[in-house]
Structure formats: C-alpha cells, structure tokens
Write a protein that holds these residues in place. Sequence first.
Motif, PDB file in Angstrom:
ATOM      1  N   VAL A 289      -8.785  25.746   0.111  1.00  0.00           N
ATOM      2  CA  VAL A 289      -9.388  24.657   1.084  1.00  0.00           C
ATOM      3  C   VAL A 289     -10.470  25.396   2.049  1.00  0.00           C
ATOM      4  O   VAL A 289     -11.503  24.553   2.143  1.00  0.00           O
ATOM      5  CB  VAL A 289      -8.080  24.288   2.081  1.00  0.00           C
ATOM      6  N   ASN A 290     -10.574  26.568   2.325  1.00  0.00           N
ATOM      7  CA  ASN A 290     -11.579  27.004   3.003  1.00  0.00           C
ATOM      8  C   ASN A 290     -12.980  27.114   1.906  1.00  0.00           C
ATOM      9  O   ASN A 290     -13.982  26.659   2.420  1.00  0.00           O
ATOM     10  CB  ASN A 290     -11.468  28.677   3.334  1.00  0.00           C
ATOM     11  N   ILE A 291     -12.694  27.376   0.829  1.00  0.00           N
ATOM     12  CA  ILE A 291     -13.737  27.296  -0.228  1.00  0.00           C
ATOM     13  C   ILE A 291     -14.316  25.775  -0.480  1.00  0.00           C
ATOM     14  O   ILE A 291     -15.364  25.482  -0.319  1.00  0.00           O
ATOM     15  CB  ILE A 291     -13.212  27.896  -1.584  1.00  0.00           C
ATOM     16  N   GLU A 292     -13.226  24.841  -0.507  1.00  0.00           N
ATOM     17  CA  GLU A 292     -13.543  23.301  -0.576  1.00  0.00           C
ATOM     18  C   GLU A 292     -14.463  22.895   0.629  1.00  0.00           C
ATOM     19  O   GLU A 292     -15.391  22.187   0.305  1.00  0.00           O
ATOM     20  CB  GLU A 292     -12.183  22.636  -0.746  1.00  0.00           C
ATOM     21  N   VAL A 293     -14.290  23.486   1.786  1.00  0.00           N
ATOM     22  CA  VAL A 293     -14.771  23.136   2.983  1.00  0.00           C
ATOM     23  C   VAL A 293     -16.305  23.721   2.986  1.00  0.00           C
ATOM     24  O   VAL A 293     -17.436  22.967   2.998  1.00  0.00           O
ATOM     25  CB  VAL A 293     -14.368  23.423   4.045  1.00  0.00           C
ATOM     26  N   GLN A 294     -16.469  24.794   2.351  1.00  0.00           N
ATOM     27  CA  GLN A 294     -17.691  25.558   2.292  1.00  0.00           C
ATOM     28  C   GLN A 294     -18.436  24.748   1.090  1.00  0.00           C
ATOM     29  O   GLN A 294     -19.884  24.864   0.934  1.00  0.00           O
ATOM     30  CB  GLN A 294     -17.606  26.916   2.125  1.00  0.00           C
ATOM     31  N   VAL A 295     -17.956  24.345   0.059  1.00  0.00           N
ATOM     32  CA  VAL A 295     -18.829  23.500  -0.794  1.00  0.00           C
ATOM     33  C   VAL A 295     -19.121  22.292  -0.444  1.00  0.00           C
ATOM     34  O   VAL A 295     -20.434  21.983  -0.483  1.00  0.00           O
ATOM     35  CB  VAL A 295     -17.479  23.145  -2.168  1.00  0.00           C
ATOM     36  N   ASP A 297     -19.948  21.644   2.585  1.00  0.00           N
ATOM     37  CA  ASP A 297     -20.992  22.044   3.634  1.00  0.00           C
ATOM     38  C   ASP A 297     -22.444  22.525   2.761  1.00  0.00           C
ATOM     39  O   ASP A 297     -23.257  22.697   3.581  1.00  0.00           O
ATOM     40  CB  ASP A 297     -20.604  22.965   4.945  1.00  0.00           C
ATOM     41  N   GLY A 298     -22.056  22.744   1.563  1.00  0.00           N
ATOM     42  CA  GLY A 298     -23.466  23.200   0.631  1.00  0.00           C
ATOM     43  C   GLY A 298     -23.518  24.373   0.806  1.00  0.00           C
ATOM     44  O   GLY A 298     -24.489  25.220   0.348  1.00  0.00           O
ATOM     45  N   ILE A 299     -22.712  25.348   1.425  1.00  0.00           N
ATOM     46  CA  ILE A 299     -22.680  26.933   1.493  1.00  0.00           C
ATOM     47  C   ILE A 299     -22.338  27.383   0.059  1.00  0.00           C
ATOM     48  O   ILE A 299     -23.241  28.353  -0.546  1.00  0.00           O
ATOM     49  CB  ILE A 299     -21.687  27.644   2.277  1.00  0.00           C
ATOM     50  N   ILE A 300     -21.527  26.890  -0.640  1.00  0.00           N
ATOM     51  CA  ILE A 300     -21.483  27.175  -2.060  1.00  0.00           C
ATOM     52  C   ILE A 300     -22.006  26.121  -2.938  1.00  0.00           C
ATOM     53  O   ILE A 300     -21.542  25.046  -2.971  1.00  0.00           O
ATOM     54  CB  ILE A 300     -19.757  27.364  -2.253  1.00  0.00           C
ATOM     55  N   LYS A 301     -22.724  26.721  -4.045  1.00  0.00           N
ATOM     56  CA  LYS A 301     -23.434  25.896  -4.756  1.00  0.00           C
ATOM     57  C   LYS A 301     -23.111  26.432  -6.255  1.00  0.00           C
ATOM     58  O   LYS A 301     -22.630  27.719  -6.405  1.00  0.00           O
ATOM     59  CB  LYS A 301     -24.985  26.076  -4.633  1.00  0.00           C
ATOM     60  N   GLY A 302     -22.916  25.358  -7.107  1.00  0.00           N
ATOM     61  CA  GLY A 302     -22.738  25.697  -8.497  1.00  0.00           C
ATOM     62  C   GLY A 302     -21.039  25.718  -8.616  1.00  0.00           C
ATOM     63  O   GLY A 302     -20.546  25.026  -7.986  1.00  0.00           O
ATOM     64  N   ALA A 303     -20.774  26.487  -9.652  1.00  0.00           N
ATOM     65  CA  ALA A 303     -19.153  26.600  -9.712  1.00  0.00           C
ATOM     66  C   ALA A 303     -18.265  27.114  -8.724  1.00  0.00           C
ATOM     67  O   ALA A 303     -18.955  27.941  -8.048  1.00  0.00           O
ATOM     68  CB  ALA A 303     -18.836  27.449 -11.304  1.00  0.00           C
ATOM     69  N   VAL A 304     -17.237  26.248  -8.321  1.00  0.00           N
ATOM     70  CA  VAL A 304     -16.634  26.782  -7.237  1.00  0.00           C
ATOM     71  C   VAL A 304     -15.550  27.920  -7.592  1.00  0.00           C
ATOM     72  O   VAL A 304     -15.018  28.086  -8.700  1.00  0.00           O
ATOM     73  CB  VAL A 304     -15.481  25.577  -7.226  1.00  0.00           C
ATOM     74  N   PRO A 305     -15.846  29.131  -6.884  1.00  0.00           N
ATOM     75  CA  PRO A 305     -15.188  30.306  -7.269  1.00  0.00           C
ATOM     76  C   PRO A 305     -13.822  30.293  -6.982  1.00  0.00           C
ATOM     77  O   PRO A 305     -13.165  29.378  -6.117  1.00  0.00           O
ATOM     78  CB  PRO A 305     -15.905  31.256  -6.180  1.00  0.00           C
TER      79      PRO A 305
END
Length: 325
Positions: A289-295, A297-305
């Motif tokens: 969920v933390n990762i999804e939130v940062q996706v 917010d545009g912090i994580i770009k490309g493939a979701v780690p």
Amino acid sequence: MTSKLPHVLILALLLTVPAITSAQTLKAGYISKDLNYLPFFIAQKKGFHAKEGIAVDLVSIGRSDIQLQALVAGELHFANINADNIIIWNERTNGNLKVAAGSSNAAPYLLIGAKNIKRLEDLKGQRLGVNSLSGGATSILLAYLKSKGLIHPRDFSMSVIAGGTPARLSALESGAVAGAVLVLPFSDIAVDKGFTKLGDTTEIISNYQFNNININPAWAEKNRPAVVKFIKAHIQALRWLHEHPADAVDFLSKEFGMAPQYGRRGIDYYTKNKVYPINGDVTLAGLKVNIEVQVQDGIIKGAVPAPEKYIDLSYLRQAQKELGL
C-alpha cells in the motif's frame, strides 16, 4: 592483610571495567513521544538494551526528512520513521536505505479540524499542519482528502510542524493551522477539548506499514551484531507491551505525561489491533500500500516494484532466531 586490600580493590575495579565499557553506544532517532515510539522508550527504560549489551541514545528529531539525512550521514544508526520516506529517498536519489523491522504496522489517524471547522468542505482555503511535505502521515492525509474531493494545493495549503502528533495538536490549539491528522490517543484528547472530528483515514488506508526501524546498509552490514542486538531489544519491548498493557499505561503516564484514560485507550487499540507487531515483523501487504501511494504521487515511475526492494529482514530473522522465536 590490610596491605593487600588496595590490590584486591584495584583487581575488582579492573574486572568490572569491561562490563561498563563493552556496551556499544548506538543512536536512534524518534519524532515525538507518542505511541508509535513507545517501544523504543520501553526498550531503553525497562533494561532490554542493557540486557543485549548496548547503550542507546534516543535522539529527538522532529522531522522525518532530517532523520533520513542523519541516517545517510552516519549521525544516526537507526531512523525510526515511516516506510514512505525510505521509498521516496531511494527512488529520488537511487539510494539503498532499508526497512529492517516493524514498529507500528498501521496508521490509526483521525483528521481533526479547528473548533470553527465543522465539515471537510470548511478546509478549503485553509492551512493544514503536517510533519513533512511528503510521505508518512502527509501521504495518508493527502490520499484521504483526495478521496473526499479536496486536492492539494488547489484547495488547501500545508505548513510543516516539526514534532509529530503532539506538535500538530499544539498548532491546532494555538490556531496556527485549521486541521491536521492526529494519531490515537491524541485525536481523542483533541475531540474531548472541543475540536472537530472530520474523518477517519483508516476508511481509505487501513493496511499500512507505518513506522519502522530503518537502516543504512553502508553502516549496518559492518555492524551486524549491533543491529541484531538493537532489534532483539525492540522485539522484547513489543512483547512486554502485549503482555503488560496495564504497566504500559503506567509507563505512558510517568514517561510521556499522558493521562491514564487516554493511555489506556491507545494501548488497548495498539495491542488488540496488532499495530505493535509482537515479534517485530513487517507487513508486506501494508508495504504494498505504501508503494501504491507513492505510485499515485508520481514518486515511483514505470514498473511497480515488489516490497522486497525496500527491505532487509535478515537482521530481524537473526534476532528472532536468537530469541527462540
């Protein structure tokens, strides 16, 4: 006989010196004296650090971004902050900081408004208090308000208030901000003082890896025994909290100055809902969920780690094994 006494005393003193000097001193940061940091104070005050042969200096650093900088610079050995901050740092700087163990595996935040704020819509054009401009409680706040149709910076501004939930409550009381998310039981304290409950963020984010022990592998890999000892003490503090809730309330009252009725509400919630992970584990579902939130917010770009990108649980597993868990 008396002539030998000084030599006996000297020998006794020499024998005690290793026990005094062998304890390695470690530095661990904390944001504020609230329930999310209680296990670290329990570990220190109840002797779990000493039991593991370490001395821990708990350093008050009221902002997560400054804790991160101190961790990277080697001024802190452990940054006890939200996983979002680790994700953001690693993605923005190509860094390699890691989540090593869990501390608060949920984020029971209520959105509280000033006494003149009666509805969520009243926050339009207002200033909200946050610990930082991104990550942690701020990410939760922004996600919650976005779900209700309020977008930053279009509808409201944010002001950084260092010092965690207690500082944000003080900012509300002084009129410096019109709203803020407050963790239990400070949210209860605010409501009892006449401030307005505007919403429960767990409606939107119920599963979340909130507070963790975070490490810089550049130091941790060279000091594995010290990291394991710190986490062992942390686990023992967590288990003590689950096994001695009444004593934990007394500890809160004495060490944090929290009224027993509020301390009891907080401890009950954190133990019954397993916010405190009894063996120090990290919730991978929450970290997703933390990762999804940062996706979002545009912090994580490309493939979701995968969550494993941001964690190193080898220290935790070794600590659990040494404790017979």
